[in-house]
Design a protein around this motif. Structure first.
Motif, mmCIF file in Angstrom:
data_model
loop_
_atom_site.group_PDB
_atom_site.id
_atom_site.type_symbol
_atom_site.label_atom_id
_atom_site.label_comp_id
_atom_site.label_asym_id
_atom_site.label_seq_id
_atom_site.Cartn_x
_atom_site.Cartn_y
_atom_site.Cartn_z
ATOM 1 N N ARG A 1 -3.283 3.235 7.162
ATOM 2 C CA ARG A 1 -2.765 3.657 5.869
ATOM 3 C C ARG A 1 -2.206 5.086 5.915
ATOM 4 O O ARG A 1 -1.251 5.420 5.232
ATOM 5 C CB ARG A 1 -3.868 3.579 4.812
ATOM 6 N N LEU B 1 -4.699 -1.582 6.334
ATOM 7 C CA LEU B 1 -5.680 -0.641 5.793
ATOM 8 C C LEU B 1 -5.988 0.480 6.780
ATOM 9 O O LEU B 1 -6.075 1.652 6.411
ATOM 10 C CB LEU B 1 -6.971 -1.379 5.429
ATOM 11 N N PHE C 1 0.819 -1.206 0.000
ATOM 12 C CA PHE C 1 0.000 0.000 0.000
ATOM 13 C C PHE C 1 0.861 1.267 0.000
ATOM 14 O O PHE C 1 0.450 2.294 -0.540
ATOM 15 C CB PHE C 1 -0.926 0.023 1.217
#
Length: 239
Positions: free
Chosen positions: A184, A181, A133
Motif C-alpha cells: 500500500r 494491502l 486503495f
C-alpha cells in the motif's frame, strides 16, 4: 514514491511480458515436438515432490486451448503491471508465483495443478484492489477496465467446472488482495493542491494575493506589481 516512478514507459513494459509468454510457448512446443508430458511437474498438493510445481507449474499447460486462454490475459495484465507499477512489478510476479503456488499446494485436491492461471488471478486481484486503495484516477480507471475485461473470472474461483483448478484460482485471488494491502505504501498518490501540501503558507499563496484582508478582490494587482515604484514629492507654490 514519486508518480514518475510508476507511470513511465520503458522497453521492459513490453519486453518482460513477451519473454515470459515466449518461454511458456517454448515449453509447450518442446512437449509437442518431442512427445513429452510435463504435467507430472505440476503442483501435487500435500506431497514433498509436488512442491516443485510451485515454480514449474506456470510454464506447463495441457493443450493449445489451455495455453491460449492463459497467455493472452497474462500478456495484457503484465504489461499494465510493468507500466503502472514498475518499481514493484517483479516482486508481484515472482512472489505471486511462490505464494499462490504454495497456497494451492496447501488447499488443492490430490491432482496435478498446472498452468499460469493462478498467476493471472494474482494480477487481476492485485490490479483491481490496488487501484481501489490508491484513489488515483488512473489506477481506478485501470481497475474498472480489469473488471470489464476479466470480471467474469471470479466465478472460476468456485468448483463449478470439472477439470479446472479452482483452488489455484482462489489462491491467486487471495494472494493478489494480500499484495495490494502489503504494497500500500508503494501506491502512487495523486498530486495535491497547493493548500494541501505540508509546506503550504498563506502568505506565499499567489491566489490569495489577489484579495485584501477583508476578502475583497484587488483589481490590476499584476499590473501594479510590475509598475516601477515612484516616490512623488511636491513643492508648495508660494507665488
Amino acid at each position: 514514491m514519486n508518480n514518475k516512478d510508476h507511470f513511465k514507459f520503458s522497453t521492459g513494459v513490453v519486453a518482460y511480458p513477451v519473454f515470459f509468454v515466449l518461454t511458456i510457448w517454448l515449453v509447450f512446443w518442446f512437449e509437442v515436438r518431442f512427445g513429452f508430458n510435463f504435467s507430472k511437474y505440476g503442483i501435487y498438493p500435500q506431497t514433498l515432490k509436488g512442491l516443485r510445481g510451485v515454480l514449474l507449474s506456470p510454464f506447463i499447460h495441457g493443450d493449445i486451448q489451455h495455453i491460449y486462454h492463459n497467455t493472452i490475459p497474462f500478456f495484457v495484465l503484465s504489461m499494465a503491471l510493468f507500466y503502472f507499477y514498475r518499481p514493484i512489478a517483479w516482486k508481484v510476479v515472482l512472489f505471486g508465483i511462490l505464494f499462490s503456488g504454495f497456497l494451492t499446494w496447501c488447499i488443492g485436491r490430490p491432482s496435478y495443478h498446472i498452468g499460469a492461471s493462478g498467476l493471472i488471478y494474482v494480477l487481476v486481484s492485485f490490479t483491481f484492489f490496488k487501484g481501489v486503495f490508491a484513489k488515483h484516477y488512473r489506477l481506478i480507471a485501470l481497475s474498472l477496465l480489469v473488471v470489464f475485461l476479466y470480471g467474469s473470472m471470479i466465478w472460476y474461483t468456485l468448483p463449478i467446472e470439472k477439470g479446472i483448478s479452482w483452488e489455484g484460482h482462489m489462491a491467486g485471488l487471495i494472494t493478489g488482495v494480500f499484495f495490494a494491502l502489503f504494497f500500500r505504501k508503494e501506491i502512487a498518490k495523486p498530486k495535491k493542491y497547493v493548500w494541501e501540501q505540508d509546506d503550504y503558507n498563506e502568505d506565499n499563496d499567489p491566489f490569495l494575493k489577489h484579495f485584501d484582508e477583508d476578502g475583497n478582490f484587488i483589481e490590476n494587482l499584476e499590473i501594479e506589481e510590475k509598475l516601477p515604484k515612484i516616490n512623488y514629492t511636491y513643492k508648495e507654490n508660494k507665488d
